[in-house]
Motif scaffolding. Sequence first.
Motif, PDB file in Angstrom:
ATOM      1  N   LEU A   1      -2.867   6.097  -4.387  1.00 38.22           N
ATOM      2  CA  LEU A   1      -3.709   4.975  -3.987  1.00 38.22           C
ATOM      3  C   LEU A   1      -4.983   5.505  -3.331  1.00 38.22           C
TER       4      LEU A   1
ATOM      5  N   ASP B   1      15.490  13.402   2.930  1.00 39.65           N
ATOM      6  CA  ASP B   1      15.639  13.897   1.581  1.00 39.65           C
ATOM      7  C   ASP B   1      14.769  13.107   0.619  1.00 39.65           C
ATOM      8  N   ILE B   2      14.791  11.784   0.809  1.00 40.17           N
ATOM      9  CA  ILE B   2      14.005  10.912  -0.058  1.00 40.17           C
ATOM     10  C   ILE B   2      12.521  11.175   0.164  1.00 40.17           C
ATOM     11  N   THR B   3      12.188  11.457   1.430  1.00 40.60           N
ATOM     12  CA  THR B   3      10.786  11.737   1.753  1.00 40.60           C
ATOM     13  C   THR B   3      10.278  12.933   0.962  1.00 40.60           C
TER      14      THR B   3
ATOM     15  N   ASP C   1      15.268  15.800 -12.431  1.00 40.56           N
ATOM     16  CA  ASP C   1      14.483  16.984 -12.130  1.00 40.56           C
ATOM     17  C   ASP C   1      15.263  18.254 -12.459  1.00 40.56           C
TER      18      ASP C   1
ATOM     19  N   GLU D   1      16.816  10.601  -9.725  1.00 43.33           N
ATOM     20  CA  GLU D   1      15.601  11.403  -9.908  1.00 43.33           C
ATOM     21  C   GLU D   1      15.913  12.885  -9.774  1.00 43.33           C
ATOM     22  N   LYS D   2      16.791  13.198  -8.817  1.00 49.72           N
ATOM     23  CA  LYS D   2      17.199  14.602  -8.640  1.00 49.72           C
ATOM     24  C   LYS D   2      17.843  15.135  -9.907  1.00 49.72           C
TER      25      LYS D   2
ATOM     26  N   ARG E   1       9.650  13.193  -5.048  1.00 45.97           N
ATOM     27  CA  ARG E   1       8.335  13.148  -5.693  1.00 45.97           C
ATOM     28  C   ARG E   1       7.389  12.098  -5.125  1.00 45.97           C
ATOM     29  N   ASN E   2       7.824  11.431  -4.054  1.00 50.18           N
ATOM     30  CA  ASN E   2       7.005  10.359  -3.513  1.00 50.18           C
ATOM     31  C   ASN E   2       5.663  10.846  -2.983  1.00 50.18           C
TER      32      ASN E   2
ATOM     33  N   ASN F   1      17.053   7.929  -5.798  1.00 50.01           N
ATOM     34  CA  ASN F   1      16.776   9.302  -5.406  1.00 50.01           C
ATOM     35  C   ASN F   1      17.732  10.272  -6.085  1.00 50.01           C
TER      36      ASN F   1
ATOM     37  N   PHE G   1      17.669  10.364   4.628  1.00 49.47           N
ATOM     38  CA  PHE G   1      16.462   9.685   4.183  1.00 49.47           C
ATOM     39  C   PHE G   1      15.268  10.629   4.208  1.00 49.47           C
TER      40      PHE G   1
ATOM     41  N   ALA H   1       3.763   3.812  -1.146  1.00 52.39           N
ATOM     42  CA  ALA H   1       4.591   4.062  -2.316  1.00 52.39           C
ATOM     43  C   ALA H   1       6.010   4.464  -1.925  1.00 52.39           C
ATOM     44  N   HIS H   2       6.130   5.033  -0.732  1.00 53.35           N
ATOM     45  CA  HIS H   2       7.422   5.565  -0.308  1.00 53.35           C
ATOM     46  C   HIS H   2       8.467   4.439  -0.182  1.00 53.35           C
TER      47      HIS H   2
ATOM     48  N   ALA I   1       0.799  -1.218   0.000  1.00 50.15           N
ATOM     49  CA  ALA I   1       0.000   0.000   0.000  1.00 50.15           C
ATOM     50  C   ALA I   1       0.837   1.276   0.000  1.00 50.15           C
TER      51      ALA I   1
ATOM     52  N   GLN J   1       3.003  10.329  -5.442  1.00 52.86           N
ATOM     53  CA  GLN J   1       2.730   8.910  -5.647  1.00 52.86           C
ATOM     54  C   GLN J   1       1.884   8.357  -4.505  1.00 52.86           C
ATOM     55  N   GLN J   2       2.182   8.855  -3.308  1.00 51.83           N
ATOM     56  CA  GLN J   2       1.496   8.342  -2.139  1.00 51.83           C
ATOM     57  C   GLN J   2       0.003   8.647  -2.211  1.00 51.83           C
TER      58      GLN J   2
ATOM     59  N   VAL K   1      11.534   4.098   1.228  1.00 51.07           N
ATOM     60  CA  VAL K   1      12.152   3.760   2.512  1.00 51.07           C
ATOM     61  C   VAL K   1      11.145   3.052   3.421  1.00 51.07           C
TER      62      VAL K   1
END
Lengths: 95, 245
Positions: free
Chosen positions: B17, B4-6, A93, A89-90, B9-10, A86, B2, A26-27, A24, B13-14, A29
């Motif tokens: 759903l 940073d990853i948050t 972008d 992707e940066k 573009r996530n 990541n 991490f 998407a993230h 469920a 996506q989140q 990590v």
Amino acid sequence: MTQALAYSVFGIILFGIGLFGVLAIAHVVKKILAINICGVGVFMVFIANASSGASPDFVPHAMVLTGIVVAVAGTALALSLACRINALEKLEDDA
Amino acid sequence: MFNDITLARNAEQQAGLSGGVLFVVGLVVGLVCLFLVFALIDAPVAEQPLVALVASNLEQSGVQNPVTAVLLNFRSYDTLLEVAVLLIVALAVMPASEKQSNQVFVTVSKPAQRSLVLEAFLRWLLPAIVVTSGYLLWTGAALPGGAFQAGALLAGAGILLLLAGHHSFNFNAQIARVLLVVGLAVFLLVGAAVMVSTGTALAYPIAWAGTLILIIEVAATLTIAAILVLLFCALHVAPQQKTAR
């Protein structure tokens, strides 16, 4: 309900929570964390079943011991891949 | 990093759903869990023939701890493959560069910011950790303990060193590369060498089993510690710095 069965059932519930997270969320990590929760659930079922006899079964104990180390290694690999994704992707972008 | 990853573009996506999909996913997962629970209750109580088998063969294994006996004698194949998995992961995350390979493994420098608490902690804990790790390794023959626990403790010491900021590790150094492979190499060498006397790989002769297991465990401890510290190092580098190079 015996103690071993109770631990097994909670292991399965943990596995379910992890599975839901994998499907469920998407993230990336959080997904990796969810896979770890899945793994902990599996280990719990293993150990709980090993202890159901008179004396604990040593083979699942040894398996879980190796499993923990492999899970750590797998998590590290997944995290480094996440970092790489990541970073790419940066770059995309910025371009 | 991490975080940073948050922030990437996530977020969009989140939101992708919808509630309905989430409900269906939850339902399926719940059904799977229910099925697993019923399968568990339904399963016949296992005889556990392995317990008796391990107990009756313990004298042949060269160690008194049944878990160590399973890990490094009866099912040493699993442990061998596991050390191989660790090495593969280490190779995958290792920052590969030929230039640094002739530099030293550990460099000592002045940290940008000193943490007095960490440094004091380190002075007390580091010797204790190393000694405890050695004890765990040695006691693995008779009590719970062994290569994995000792290796994890040693890795903790290494990470403590890193966090204090005085030391940095260069895993491209020759010594580091030796450390990364020594566990697998010794395991394979011992496994192949016992073929001469017993005819089967990894089937130790009974008289030598204890010594051989100890040799393998020492090498495996070093490798496990080195690889765990390497994993920490590899993830400690911010991704921006990685792409800048």
